[in-house]
Design a protein around this motif. Structure first.
Motif, PDB file in Angstrom:
ATOM      1  N   CYS A  32       5.115  -9.248  64.827  1.00  0.00           N
ATOM      2  CA  CYS A  32       6.019  -9.008  63.664  1.00  0.00           C
ATOM      3  C   CYS A  32       5.385  -7.639  63.021  1.00  0.00           C
ATOM      4  O   CYS A  32       6.266  -7.376  62.025  1.00  0.00           O
ATOM      5  N   THR A  33       4.191  -7.336  63.099  1.00  0.00           N
ATOM      6  CA  THR A  33       3.573  -6.139  62.526  1.00  0.00           C
ATOM      7  C   THR A  33       4.041  -4.698  63.136  1.00  0.00           C
ATOM      8  O   THR A  33       4.497  -3.855  62.801  1.00  0.00           O
ATOM      9  N   ASP A  34       3.454  -4.795  64.559  1.00  0.00           N
ATOM     10  CA  ASP A  34       3.909  -3.698  65.518  1.00  0.00           C
ATOM     11  C   ASP A  34       3.895  -4.349  66.768  1.00  0.00           C
ATOM     12  O   ASP A  34       3.222  -4.303  67.490  1.00  0.00           O
ATOM     13  N   PHE A  35       5.428  -4.503  67.194  1.00  0.00           N
ATOM     14  CA  PHE A  35       5.672  -4.978  68.510  1.00  0.00           C
ATOM     15  C   PHE A  35       5.140  -4.125  69.551  1.00  0.00           C
ATOM     16  O   PHE A  35       4.817  -4.578  70.611  1.00  0.00           O
ATOM     17  N   HIS A  36       5.155  -2.933  69.450  1.00  0.00           N
ATOM     18  CA  HIS A  36       4.859  -1.663  70.456  1.00  0.00           C
ATOM     19  C   HIS A  36       3.384  -1.937  70.903  1.00  0.00           C
ATOM     20  O   HIS A  36       3.014  -2.186  72.102  1.00  0.00           O
ATOM     21  N   GLY A  37       2.498  -2.078  69.708  1.00  0.00           N
ATOM     22  CA  GLY A  37       1.187  -2.330  70.119  1.00  0.00           C
ATOM     23  C   GLY A  37       0.879  -3.642  70.555  1.00  0.00           C
ATOM     24  O   GLY A  37      -0.080  -3.916  71.498  1.00  0.00           O
TER      25      GLY A  37
END
Length: 669
Positions: A32-37
């Motif tokens: 939920c913060t950085d889905f890519h990472g």
């Protein structure tokens, strides 16, 4: 020997190294913060940026794999060809890899061309020599190629356009600043090297090089700046061929067209003053100057395919000085590039036959059809656009063609036998064949004969002029449509890219071509205003994203606007198609959908590459190609249990929703 496409292809890639989902609270928070990472953690760790490299990405890895598949195919064709096309390709490949043979061949492949040029004694012999060089794929004096007739999108006509000089920009010949003059000094030295290799005596080199530069400078002065050529409409000027012989008597354009096999009554000449200048130069300049220029153009065009002295000279100027490269590609790559340039459709034909499985193509067609149906449903219920535009868009979508794997209309692969003796000779044979097939596209109802990409190049592209989705054979492979992956993953990757591409038929470019293939604007002023309002929101949203590796630099929301909108549209359409196909999908399947999208865009970049992308790119960095569309979907936050204030969960009034969600009727108790 280059082909200039009118419409560009979007090349796509996907990695196999996806992070496996699990149900931990910390992992959900990361998603939920950085889905890519989060989704690409495994890939990002396993694929650090190699020393000296500017970028590494899943897209690049797919291209590397496709390149290796081509090499494997050519090696097989060299050792045990299966059929006449593979025989040709195998011989071509073997002749290029035989460096000792290339060295022994020297400049012999050029001998027939140079003999004809040396034989020019009077002005009347210049025009036939120009026509003959065009036939073998060496454009001199000007460029002539097949392209869409902007007055009738169902056909191709021949385009006369500026070209035929050795530098990529006519401004080089005209500027007087010190850096440009330095380049021109290096260019002069390069011309002398090539002329020497063609047999010009040392005492004549300086004079002959000056004749070349003088003629090219005259051509440059009559040329338009490159910025004026970016709009296809500025390159179009339909004229009747009947009057060309009288208008350009020294070029004998009627005989030129006959030599190229072109019989259409219409061609395009966007810059008649430039062509008139070429015609004047043919009549006024001494044959000696034309001999020097034509000899030079033949040597420069063919240098990459000849002995090492030729290749080194070509790379030292075009590679180091112009392109800024530090070293030439490996020999194997050079030969592969040459084959793709001169015989690319042949290699593509055999590539698809070997690597594209019928069941993979069928799966791709199934998902493509479902995504198109999702767009049709969305258009039918979208009250934000006018009834007129909705009807036109629906009619256009119904007529959209889909070509997967290879072109629907094949080429004539009849060609002179090559053999393994002369790589340069084979290059001329193949280039002559490629030019012949390009010229055969000129004619009525022939527009669909063109693909601006090759089947062996991983690509999805929407052909604006033909209202056609093109997906190459190289794109239809694992992991994009991995038979071992979850079905949901394929919707999230391939389905979303299909949605991205077909949405271009109805965006700021697509609305200029109507369902009947006429060039006309079918939006109302209100539709245009609605689009602009949407665009402003997307520009503002993406313009707030940081560019990775560049502290304080933001994504250029204006330059990337249309591609960002297409990304958002593509994911939303694929999500709708997936849910209609699997209405009872569980949480794990839904996660697989989003991970499929994220898996397209993992990348590492150097600061220099990031700066280049930020300054000139029309796509957002991979992080935001992943996160941007998902932040705008309530379904993403629901799937991963994101809190209302999480970075990956925008507030309802901040989300960009391109396609209104279908109304789901509640079941009666």
């Amino acid at each position: 020997m280059t082909l200039r496409p009118l419409f560009c292809a979007l090349v796509i890639g996907l990695t196999a190294g996806l992070a496996s989902p699990s149900a931990g609270a910390q992992e959900a928070a990361d998603a939920c913060t950085d889905f890519h990472g989060f989704a690409n953690a495994g890939w990002l760790m396993a694929n650090p940026l190699p020393a000296g490299a500017d970028t590494i990405s899943a897209l690049g890895q797919l291209e590397t794999r496709a390149r290796q598949e081509q090499i494997d195919l050519l090696n097989s064709a060299m050792q045990a060809p299966q059929g006449p096309i593979q025989q040709l390709l195998g011989d071509f490949w073997a002749s290029g890899l035989n460096e000792a043979g290339v060295e022994a061949d020297g400049a012999q492949p050029l001998a027939p061309l140079l003999d004809r040029i040396v034989a020019i004694k009077r002005s009347k012999s210049i025009a036939p020599a120009i026509a003959a060089l065009h036939q073998v794929g060496i454009p001199v004096a000007f460029h002539f190629g097949a392209d869409i007739d902007l007055a009738d999108l169902s056909r191709h006509i021949g385009y006369f356009s500026q070209g035929g000089v050795g530098l990529p920009d006519p401004a080089y010949y005209l500027r007087t600043d010190e850096p440009t003059q330095a380049v021109m000094g290096q260019y002069r030295a390069y011309i002398e090297k090539i002329l020497a290799l063609t047999g010009v005596k040392d005492k004549e080199l300086a004079k002959q090089a000056q004749l070349v530069i003088d003629l090219e400078t005259r051509l440059a002065k009559a040329s338009r700046p490159l910025a004026e050529l970016r709009d296809p409409r500025s390159n179009y000027g339909a004229v009747d061929t009947a009057g060309l012989a009288a208008q350009y008597p020294n070029l004998e354009l009627d005989k030129f067209l006959e030599a190229q096999g072109v019989s259409m009554p219409t061609v395009s000449i966007a810059s008649p003053t430039r062509l008139a200048e070429v015609d004047r130069l043919v009549g006024e300049l001494k044959p000696e100057q034309w001999r020097a220029y034509l000899r030079w153009r033949v040597g420069d065009s063919m240098a990459p395919y000849l002995a090492k002295a030729w290749r080194d000279a070509h790379f030292d100027f075009h590679g180091r000085v112009i392109a800024g490269a530090s070293a030439p590609p490996a020999r194997e790559q050079q030969v592969l590039d040459a084959i793709n340039q001169a015989a690319g459709p042949m290699l593509g034909h055999e590539y698809a036959a070997r690597f594209l499985k019928p069941e993979t193509r069928a799966e791709a067609m199934r998902i493509t059809g479902q995504v198109r149906s999702a767009l049709a449903d969305s258009l039918a219920r979208d009250t934000r656009i006018s009834e007129q535009a909705r009807a036109e868009a629906s009619a256009k979508l119904a007529k959209m063609k889909i070509e997967l794997g290879v072109p629907a209309r094949d080429l004539d692969f009849t060609i002179q036998p090559m053999g393994r003796g002369s790589f340069g000779g084979n290059m001329l044979i193949a280039s002559t064949w490629r030019h012949r097939e390009e010229m055969r596209r000129i004619g009525e109802n022939n527009a669909d004969r063109r693909w601006d990409v090759l089947p062996q190049q991983p690509a999805l592209t929407y052909d604006l002029a033909q209202n056609r989705l093109i997906v190459t054979a190289a794109a239809l492979q694992a992991p994009l449509l991995d038979p071992l992956a979850q079905t949901a993953t394929r919707y999230g990757s391939f389905g979303a890219l299909v949605g991205h591409e077909i949405s271009h038929g109805f965006d700021s470019r697509g609305h200029h071509i109507a369902a009947d293939s006429e060039i006309r604007d079918w939006w109302t002023p209100q539709d245009a205003s609605t689009w602009e309002t949407l665009g402003y929101r997307v520009v503002g949203q993406y313009g707030g994203f940081d560019v990775p590796m560049l502290n304080g630099t933001k994504v250029n929301g204006v330059a990337t606007r249309d591609e960002n909108i297409a990304d958002i549209a593509g994911v939303q359409l694929a999500w709708e198609a997936f849910n209609k196909a699997a209405p009872e999908a569980d949480k794990k399947s839904k996660e697989a959908f989003f991970e499929g999208w994220a898996g397209l865009w993992p990348q590492h970049m150097s600061a220099a590459a990031a700066a280049q992308l930020a300054a000139h790119g029309v796509h957002a960095p991979g992080k935001w190609r992943t996160n941007g569309p998902l932040m705008n979907m309530a379904a993403f936050g629901t799937t991963y249990g994101c809190k209302a204030n999480a970075p990956m969960q925008l507030k309802a009034d901040e989300r960009v929703v391109l396609r209104p969600e279908p109304v789901v009727e509640k079941r009666k108790k």
